[in-house]
Enzyme design. Structure first.
Site, short mmCIF file in Angstrom:
data_model
loop_
_atom_site.label_atom_id
_atom_site.label_comp_id
_atom_site.label_asym_id
_atom_site.label_seq_id
_atom_site.Cartn_x
_atom_site.Cartn_y
_atom_site.Cartn_z
N HIS A 1 -17.54 8.34 -14.28
CA HIS A 1 -16.64 7.53 -15.11
C HIS A 1 -16.61 6.07 -14.60
O HIS A 1 -16.80 5.13 -15.36
CB HIS A 1 -15.24 8.15 -15.05
CG HIS A 1 -14.23 7.49 -15.93
ND1 HIS A 1 -13.80 8.05 -17.10
CD2 HIS A 1 -13.57 6.32 -15.81
CE1 HIS A 1 -12.91 7.26 -17.67
NE2 HIS A 1 -12.76 6.19 -16.89
N GLU A 2 -16.43 5.93 -13.30
CA GLU A 2 -16.34 4.57 -12.73
C GLU A 2 -17.67 3.85 -12.83
O GLU A 2 -17.72 2.66 -13.12
CB GLU A 2 -15.87 4.62 -11.27
CG GLU A 2 -14.45 5.13 -11.07
CD GLU A 2 -13.42 4.46 -11.96
OE1 GLU A 2 -13.54 3.24 -12.22
OE2 GLU A 2 -12.50 5.16 -12.44
N GLY B 1 -0.44 2.93 7.18
CA GLY B 1 -0.47 2.19 8.44
C GLY B 1 0.11 0.79 8.35
O GLY B 1 -0.25 -0.08 9.15
N THR C 1 3.32 -0.19 8.90
CA THR C 1 4.16 -0.42 10.07
C THR C 1 3.29 -0.58 11.31
O THR C 1 3.50 -1.47 12.13
CB THR C 1 5.11 0.78 10.27
OG1 THR C 1 5.72 1.07 9.02
CG2 THR C 1 6.16 0.49 11.29
N ASP D 1 -7.72 3.69 -20.36
CA ASP D 1 -8.76 2.80 -20.91
C ASP D 1 -8.60 2.70 -22.41
O ASP D 1 -8.70 1.62 -23.00
CB ASP D 1 -10.16 3.38 -20.64
CG ASP D 1 -10.42 3.56 -19.16
OD1 ASP D 1 -9.76 2.86 -18.38
OD2 ASP D 1 -11.27 4.39 -18.80
N GLY E 1 0.82 -1.20 0.00
CA GLY E 1 0.00 0.00 0.00
C GLY E 1 0.85 1.25 0.00
O GLY E 1 2.05 1.18 0.29
P1 ADP Z 1 3.37 3.07 6.56
O1 ADP Z 1 4.19 2.06 7.27
O2 ADP Z 1 2.25 2.46 5.77
O3 ADP Z 1 4.12 4.06 5.75
P2 ADP Z 1 2.85 3.96 9.22
O4 ADP Z 1 2.32 2.71 9.81
O5 ADP Z 1 4.24 4.30 9.49
O6 ADP Z 1 2.61 3.94 7.65
O7 ADP Z 1 1.89 5.16 9.63
C1 ADP Z 1 2.37 6.34 10.19
C2 ADP Z 1 1.43 6.84 11.27
O8 ADP Z 1 0.20 7.23 10.71
C3 ADP Z 1 1.07 5.79 12.29
O9 ADP Z 1 2.02 5.74 13.30
C4 ADP Z 1 -0.28 6.26 12.78
O10 ADP Z 1 -0.14 7.26 13.77
C5 ADP Z 1 -0.88 6.89 11.57
N1 ADP Z 1 -1.75 5.94 10.86
C6 ADP Z 1 -1.54 5.44 9.62
N2 ADP Z 1 -2.53 4.61 9.27
C7 ADP Z 1 -3.37 4.55 10.29
C8 ADP Z 1 -4.59 3.82 10.53
N3 ADP Z 1 -5.12 3.00 9.62
N4 ADP Z 1 -5.20 3.99 11.72
C9 ADP Z 1 -4.67 4.81 12.64
N5 ADP Z 1 -3.53 5.51 12.49
C10 ADP Z 1 -2.88 5.40 11.33
#
Ligand code: ADP
Length: 602
Positions: free
Chosen positions: A421-422, A205, A207, A498, A200
């Site tokens: 469009h979609e 999120g 990590t 497309d 993604g």
């Molecule tokens: P990625 O690893 O996808 O680049 P991270 O996990 O490092 O993104 O996200 C960075 C911060 O953004 C997280 O520490 C959190 O505070 C916030 N965050 C990102 N996605 C979410 C989510 N789905 N729900 C809650 N907080 C999120």
């Protein structure tokens, strides 16, 4: 405690003292002795002013007779190998003798060996210590970096901290269960995936999800970024991978998280020059994953936003064979994320979170987390005790303005165009016979630059595609643009992708699949040597090529008309669905089909 600073100053003192000692040594020798010419030496002998002479290989030390009231002085001169010297000395009655070259072995040993070694060791330490600091880690710690611990024992995160990623959480729940009850799986002989790839855009999120898996399973979390593996020296990356897995094995059950795996896992294909370091690191990673004792519950999660460039070897069974999509959140998801982050701040009761979520299509979790923080800062600046709506609205601008244009949030008008469009694609797909069912329609902007998409999933694998199916495929592709024409009577650039795909399909129908009346089953193109430029080779004259273009155009025009007709006949339905899509941003297949059936009175 060992005080590192003091230790360093001690090194400086020792070096200083050693240098001083050497200087003094030279000075003493120089002050108490005096050089004379050989002829002066000879005249001293003939004048009988010499008491004693010591002859060594390269010099002659002369100790003159001391007259009263005079200080004792030592003279020396260069040994010119005068054969008559001994004669002259005997004649003058001077005591003489040779000097053993190593007259003080301990002193010589100290000055020639011990002192230089001490000096170089300290100087080396000093210089490499500086380098180490500069490059973070490494020059002197080669092979020593085992000391680095990659683990976090408690991440303190749970699935409740991750909002708007329900599908991803569902697929990861199994891994949590496996880590919690490895026995349950071992008993039945089930092997769980060793690795899962979180795919993604940045900030969605990934990590956080990996940490939440570790937190839910209450296991240690080892993490490292792909770019950290690729080090200054060849072989360092591989050593780090080995290290990481060794530490993890000791702490199993646990999670290993590798961020930005594309930094090491880039495809090796078509890369002649290669990057030894990266390749070695990748090979080590593969070897560790394969060699891992499968009874040890260690799960490796990796994150990337470019899964298409990963080496195929990484995606084979037993490695990262699972994919968890962590997409940009839709309206509901954004609202949920905002609420998660609002929990840790104080905010006004009348805050309209949904309105904020509505105003931020395309924003990822990290943006929303930043926004809440920005709003809190603004509240403090204005001497308020809680966040109010205006703070958040202001924060949207700060965060969005700071972002690149490609992540720019869409205007209402653009959003409407994308929605129609979609829906155009989806409706043409639903109303033509024999097409794959629509799985999802969304206008949440994606990474690849698409502003929305309609996903159709086939019900079964297909190996043969009929002429009708290919034609329908083209009509569906052109359905997006057709909807813009029908609804707005104006067209946008959004259909370029497309159009390209539709043209390719139509051309293949004519020139490769024998599906046009004009050319019947004449083969006009063959897939070329893919190692050249990957393009098909035309086996025909220029006139025929022009005729192929004509035939292709005919198919496209027909498909375009089919799409327009379908949408014109179902205009109300199209508007209704587009409205719903604008409101929810994502519509799943079931809901979509229900709306289609309802309106058609089925
Ligand atoms: P990625 O690893 O996808 O680049 P991270 O996990 O490092 O993104 O996200 C960075 C911060 O953004 C997280 O520490 C959190 O505070 C916030 N965050 C990102 N996605 C979410 C989510 N789905 N729900 C809650 N907080 C999120």
């Amino acid at each position: 405690m060992f005080d590192n600073k003091k230790y360093k100053y001690a090194a400086y003192y020792i070096i200083g003292a050693a240098i001083l000692l050497m200087i003094i040594n030279f000075l003493i020798v120089d002050l108490t002795t005096q050089s004379i010419k050989y002829n002066e030496f000879l005249s001293l002998i003939s004048e009988k002013k010499v008491e004693e002479v010591q002859i060594s290989n390269d010099r002659i030390i002369v100790i003159p007779k001391v007259e009263e009231g005079q200080k004792k002085k030592i003279l020396y001169t260069v040994n010119v190998n005068d054969p008559k010297l001994v004669e002259k000395l005997t004649a003058a009655g001077v005591q003489f003798g040779g000097v053993a070259p190593n007259n003080n072995p301990i002193k010589n040993f100290f000055f020639n060996w011990v002192l230089p070694i001490i000096l170089f060791t300290f100087l080396g330490r000093l210089i490499f210590g500086r380098l180490d600091k500069k490059f973070g880690s490494g020059v002197m710690s080669f092979g020593k970096n085992t000391a680095k611990l990659y683990a976090e024992n408690e991440t303190g995160k749970t699935f409740a901290d991750v909002a708007g990623q329900e599908e991803a959480k569902e697929s990861l729940a199994e891994i949590v269960d496996f880590l919690n009850n490895p026995k349950k799986y071992a008993e039945i002989g089930a092997k769980l995936p060793k690795g899962a790839l979180l795919v993604g855009p940045p900030g969605t999120g990934k990590t956080l999800l990996a940490k939440a898996v570790a937190g839910e399973a209450k296991v240690p979390f080892f993490s490292m970024s792909g770019s950290e593996f690729v080090e200054m020296f060849v072989g360092m990356g591989a050593a780090r991978v080995r290290d990481l897995f060794k530490q993890a094995a000791e702490k199993a059950p646990c999670i290993i998280f590798i961020d930005e795996i594309d930094a090491i896992g880039k495809s090796r294909e078509g890369n002649l020059s290669g990057n030894d370091e990266r390749e070695q690191t990748l090979n080590q990673l593969l070897a560790e994953m394969d060699g891992f004792d499968s009874s040890k519950p260690v799960v490796i999660l990796a994150a990337t936003n470019r899964p298409e460039i990963l080496d195929k070897a990484l995606l084979r069974p037993g490695r990262f064979d699972r994919r968890v999509i962590v997409d940009r959140p839709d309206l509901k998801g954004r609202e949920a994320i905002l609420r998660v982050h609002l929990k840790s701040v104080k905010y006004s009761k009348d805050l309209d979170v949904e309105a904020i979520a509505k105003a931020t299509p395309g924003a990822v979790g990290a943006d929303l987390a930043n926004m809440v923080n920005e709003a809190a800062l603004r509240a403090v600046k204005n001497n308020r005790k809680e966040i109010i709506q205006e703070d958040l609205e202001d924060a949207i601008e700060v965060i969005i303005a700071g972002k690149e244009k490609k992540d720019r949030i869409m205007s209402d008008k653009e959003k409407k165009t994308v929605a129609f469009h979609e829906v155009g694609h989806a409706l043409v797909a639903a109303l033509l016979k024999g097409t794959d069912p629509v799985h999802k329609i969304t206008i949440v902007p994606r990474t690849m630059g698409a502003l929305g998409y309609t996903l159709q999933l086939p019900e079964e694998d297909k190996y043969l595609i009929t002429k009708e199916e290919l034609f329908n495929e083209i009509a569906i592709l052109l359905g997006g643009r057709a909807a813009e024409e029908v609804e707005f009577n104006s067209i946008s650039t959004g259909a370029s992708n497309d159009i390209e795909k539709a043209t390719q399909t139509a051309r293949s129908m004519v020139s490769m699949y024998g599906m046009s009346e004009k050319f019947d089953m004449m083969g006009l193109e063959s897939p070329s040597n893919r190692y050249l430029d990957g393009r098909p080779v035309q086996n025909c004259s220029a006139e025929t090529a022009a005729a192929i273009d004509e035939e292709t155009l005919k198919i496209i025009k027909e498909a375009h008309k089919t799409a327009i007709d379908i949408l014109k006949n179902n205009r109300e339905l199209m508007r209704k669905i587009a409205e719903r899509l604008l409101e929810k941003e994502t519509i799943m297949g079931d809901e979509f089909m229900e709306m289609v059936r309802e309106v058609r009175g089925e």
